[in-house]
Scaffold this motif. Sequence first.
Motif, PDB file in Angstrom:
ATOM      1  N   ILE A  13      81.844  12.149  31.403  1.00 37.35           N
ATOM      2  CA  ILE A  13      81.603  13.393  30.694  1.00 37.35           C
ATOM      3  C   ILE A  13      80.786  14.481  31.649  1.00 37.35           C
ATOM      4  CG2 ILE A  13      80.484  14.421  28.926  1.00 37.35           C
ATOM      5  CD1 ILE A  13      81.053  12.025  27.186  1.00 37.35           C
ATOM      6  N   GLN A  14      79.817  13.578  32.484  1.00 36.12           N
ATOM      7  CA  GLN A  14      78.966  14.294  33.553  1.00 36.12           C
ATOM      8  C   GLN A  14      79.764  15.256  34.413  1.00 36.12           C
ATOM      9  OE1 GLN A  14      76.302  11.588  35.559  1.00 36.12           O
ATOM     10  NE2 GLN A  14      75.412  13.464  36.914  1.00 36.12           N
ATOM     11  N   MET A  15      80.694  14.504  34.863  1.00 33.72           N
ATOM     12  CA  MET A  15      81.549  15.219  36.052  1.00 33.72           C
ATOM     13  C   MET A  15      82.913  16.100  35.441  1.00 33.72           C
ATOM     14  SD  MET A  15      80.290  14.224  38.599  1.00 33.72           S
ATOM     15  CE  MET A  15      79.018  13.088  38.952  1.00 33.72           C
ATOM     16  N   PHE A  16      83.055  15.645  33.797  1.00 33.72           N
ATOM     17  CA  PHE A  16      83.965  16.741  33.353  1.00 33.72           C
ATOM     18  C   PHE A  16      83.621  18.052  33.195  1.00 33.72           C
ATOM     19  CE2 PHE A  16      85.781  18.643  29.295  1.00 33.72           C
ATOM     20  CZ  PHE A  16      86.995  18.250  29.706  1.00 33.72           C
ATOM     21  N   TYR A  17      82.350  18.368  32.917  1.00 34.68           N
ATOM     22  CA  TYR A  17      81.822  19.591  32.578  1.00 34.68           C
ATOM     23  C   TYR A  17      81.206  20.304  34.120  1.00 34.68           C
ATOM     24  CZ  TYR A  17      82.170  18.908  27.719  1.00 34.68           C
ATOM     25  OH  TYR A  17      82.335  18.738  26.276  1.00 34.68           O
ATOM     26  N   ALA A  18      81.459  21.446  34.185  1.00 37.35           N
ATOM     27  CA  ALA A  18      80.892  22.224  35.289  1.00 37.35           C
ATOM     28  C   ALA A  18      79.226  22.228  35.463  1.00 37.35           C
ATOM     29  CB  ALA A  18      81.532  23.593  35.558  1.00 37.35           C
ATOM     30  N   GLU A  19      78.828  22.276  36.790  1.00 33.40           N
ATOM     31  CA  GLU A  19      77.464  22.181  37.050  1.00 33.40           C
ATOM     32  C   GLU A  19      76.818  23.184  36.020  1.00 33.40           C
ATOM     33  OE1 GLU A  19      75.319  20.847  39.136  1.00 33.40           O
ATOM     34  OE2 GLU A  19      76.485  19.415  40.347  1.00 33.40           O
ATOM     35  N   LYS A  20      75.689  22.953  35.667  1.00 34.25           N
ATOM     36  CA  LYS A  20      74.933  23.828  34.894  1.00 34.25           C
ATOM     37  C   LYS A  20      75.368  24.173  33.457  1.00 34.25           C
ATOM     38  CE  LYS A  20      72.493  25.661  38.856  1.00 34.25           C
ATOM     39  NZ  LYS A  20      72.201  26.954  39.943  1.00 34.25           N
ATOM     40  N   THR A  21      76.514  23.607  33.258  1.00 34.65           N
ATOM     41  CA  THR A  21      76.929  23.823  31.675  1.00 34.65           C
ATOM     42  C   THR A  21      75.783  23.113  30.739  1.00 34.65           C
ATOM     43  OG1 THR A  21      79.227  23.858  32.403  1.00 34.65           O
ATOM     44  CG2 THR A  21      78.807  23.537  30.212  1.00 34.65           C
ATOM     45  N   ASN A  22      75.640  23.783  29.815  1.00 33.81           N
ATOM     46  CA  ASN A  22      74.872  23.250  28.698  1.00 33.81           C
ATOM     47  C   ASN A  22      75.463  22.319  27.656  1.00 33.81           C
ATOM     48  OD1 ASN A  22      72.526  24.613  29.477  1.00 33.81           O
ATOM     49  ND2 ASN A  22      72.868  26.317  28.182  1.00 33.81           N
ATOM     50  N   VAL A  23      75.209  20.973  27.685  1.00 32.11           N
ATOM     51  CA  VAL A  23      76.160  20.042  26.856  1.00 32.11           C
ATOM     52  C   VAL A  23      75.270  19.464  25.978  1.00 32.11           C
ATOM     53  CG1 VAL A  23      77.820  18.277  27.144  1.00 32.11           C
ATOM     54  CG2 VAL A  23      77.701  19.832  28.997  1.00 32.11           C
ATOM     55  N   PHE A  24      75.852  19.530  24.593  1.00 30.07           N
ATOM     56  CA  PHE A  24      75.027  18.974  23.418  1.00 30.07           C
ATOM     57  C   PHE A  24      75.752  17.756  23.105  1.00 30.07           C
ATOM     58  CE2 PHE A  24      74.175  19.167  18.803  1.00 30.07           C
ATOM     59  CZ  PHE A  24      73.063  18.655  18.885  1.00 30.07           C
ATOM     60  N   ASN A  25      75.218  16.633  23.319  1.00 30.92           N
ATOM     61  CA  ASN A  25      75.946  15.248  23.219  1.00 30.92           C
ATOM     62  C   ASN A  25      75.496  14.862  21.978  1.00 30.92           C
ATOM     63  OD1 ASN A  25      76.932  14.483  26.004  1.00 30.92           O
ATOM     64  ND2 ASN A  25      74.878  15.684  26.334  1.00 30.92           N
ATOM     65  N   LEU A  26      76.678  14.149  21.034  1.00 27.38           N
ATOM     66  CA  LEU A  26      76.213  13.681  19.670  1.00 27.38           C
ATOM     67  C   LEU A  26      77.137  12.103  19.822  1.00 27.38           C
ATOM     68  CD1 LEU A  26      77.005  16.767  17.413  1.00 27.38           C
ATOM     69  CD2 LEU A  26      74.782  15.657  18.054  1.00 27.38           C
ATOM     70  N   ASP A  27      76.499  11.130  19.042  1.00 29.99           N
ATOM     71  CA  ASP A  27      77.180   9.801  18.798  1.00 29.99           C
ATOM     72  C   ASP A  27      78.092  10.098  17.547  1.00 29.99           C
ATOM     73  OD1 ASP A  27      75.845   8.083  20.449  1.00 29.99           O
ATOM     74  OD2 ASP A  27      74.870   7.232  18.982  1.00 29.99           O
ATOM     75  N   ASP A  28      79.179   9.188  17.394  1.00 28.30           N
ATOM     76  CA  ASP A  28      80.065   9.602  16.639  1.00 28.30           C
ATOM     77  C   ASP A  28      80.124   9.123  15.212  1.00 28.30           C
ATOM     78  OD1 ASP A  28      80.334   6.701  17.113  1.00 28.30           O
ATOM     79  OD2 ASP A  28      82.360   6.795  17.966  1.00 28.30           O
ATOM     80  N   ASP A  29      78.806   8.510  15.002  1.00 27.53           N
ATOM     81  CA  ASP A  29      78.281   7.733  13.458  1.00 27.53           C
ATOM     82  C   ASP A  29      77.493   8.372  13.265  1.00 27.53           C
ATOM     83  OD1 ASP A  29      76.620   6.829  15.422  1.00 27.53           O
ATOM     84  OD2 ASP A  29      76.707   4.896  14.590  1.00 27.53           O
ATOM     85  N   LEU A  30      77.130   9.621  13.324  1.00 24.40           N
ATOM     86  CA  LEU A  30      75.957  10.566  12.982  1.00 24.40           C
ATOM     87  C   LEU A  30      76.119  11.155  11.527  1.00 24.40           C
ATOM     88  CD1 LEU A  30      73.315  11.921  14.001  1.00 24.40           C
ATOM     89  CD2 LEU A  30      74.798  13.853  14.370  1.00 24.40           C
ATOM     90  N   LYS A  31      75.339  10.388  10.725  1.00 24.79           N
ATOM     91  CA  LYS A  31      75.585  10.962   9.275  1.00 24.79           C
ATOM     92  C   LYS A  31      74.864  12.212   8.906  1.00 24.79           C
ATOM     93  CE  LYS A  31      73.719   7.047   7.856  1.00 24.79           C
ATOM     94  NZ  LYS A  31      73.400   5.596   7.199  1.00 24.79           N
ATOM     95  N   SER A  32      73.851  12.702   9.669  1.00 26.47           N
ATOM     96  CA  SER A  32      73.085  14.038   9.444  1.00 26.47           C
ATOM     97  C   SER A  32      72.139  14.096  10.537  1.00 26.47           C
ATOM     98  CB  SER A  32      72.626  14.388   8.090  1.00 26.47           C
ATOM     99  OG  SER A  32      72.018  15.338   8.001  1.00 26.47           O
TER     100      SER A  32
END
Length: 257
Positions: A80-99
């Motif tokens: 994921i780190q290499m997928f997005y361009a440099e300096k892109t703001n990336v909000f990361n979430l787990d897949d089991d987040l209830k709220s």
Amino acid sequence: MSQFFGTQEYEIAIPSYQRHETLRDKTLEYLKRTDIDMQRITVFVASEAERLVYESTLEPDTYGQIIVGETGMRSIRNFIQMFYAEKTNVFNLDDDLKSIYERVNDKKKVPLLKLDSVVQEGFHFCESFKCGLWGIYPVCNQFFMKERVTFDLRYIVGAVWGTVNTHDTKLSVTLDDKEDFERTLKFYIRDGRVVRMENYAPDTNYYGEAGGMQVERTEKRVTESAHILLKRYPNLCSLNTRKVGHTEIKLKDRRRK
């Protein structure tokens, strides 16, 4: 707490492994109730076969795209780190987040539904204080949550976090367990601070959800990861001796008095 500081563009990354129904019923169901633009969401899966399962399970209007990445927490985080361009703001979430919850007072918390402005606020803090990592309080208990933002060395939990993306491999994670502690330490060392907004906390089952890291996680590996971090960063972390059921570490910069 949240204030609007101007638009901060960002992407949303959700790595998921053998949890297509969990992702649908938890994280994406929660995000549907918020003001998040669901087209920002990229779901990262481990294989082409998994992609087909996720496509047939997820509601098509609840994500932007599904990308085949790699297997394992360390591998997918670095992908994921290499997928997005440099300096892109990336909000990361787990897949089991209830709220995500917002603290009202010592006795009350409420689901955070105006999430977009909070995410933008996190990235605004990173921009203003010249750092690359922000997160929220790790324990969903309003008694311990605080009406404050901290900038010292504090654990940025892997369930919910934002990063100003970098391709610098010195900031890549090397562990499958405790990778969020490792990331916190690496960004803190680079920037001298990490941002934690302690008025918010995730409602999630860190060790109990089927699939995901639980498929390969063992107590031995968790313990080994903790000791690796202790060896690498002796002045910044120590063993957490409380009886929490798993080997844990706690963070403190003992270089500063």
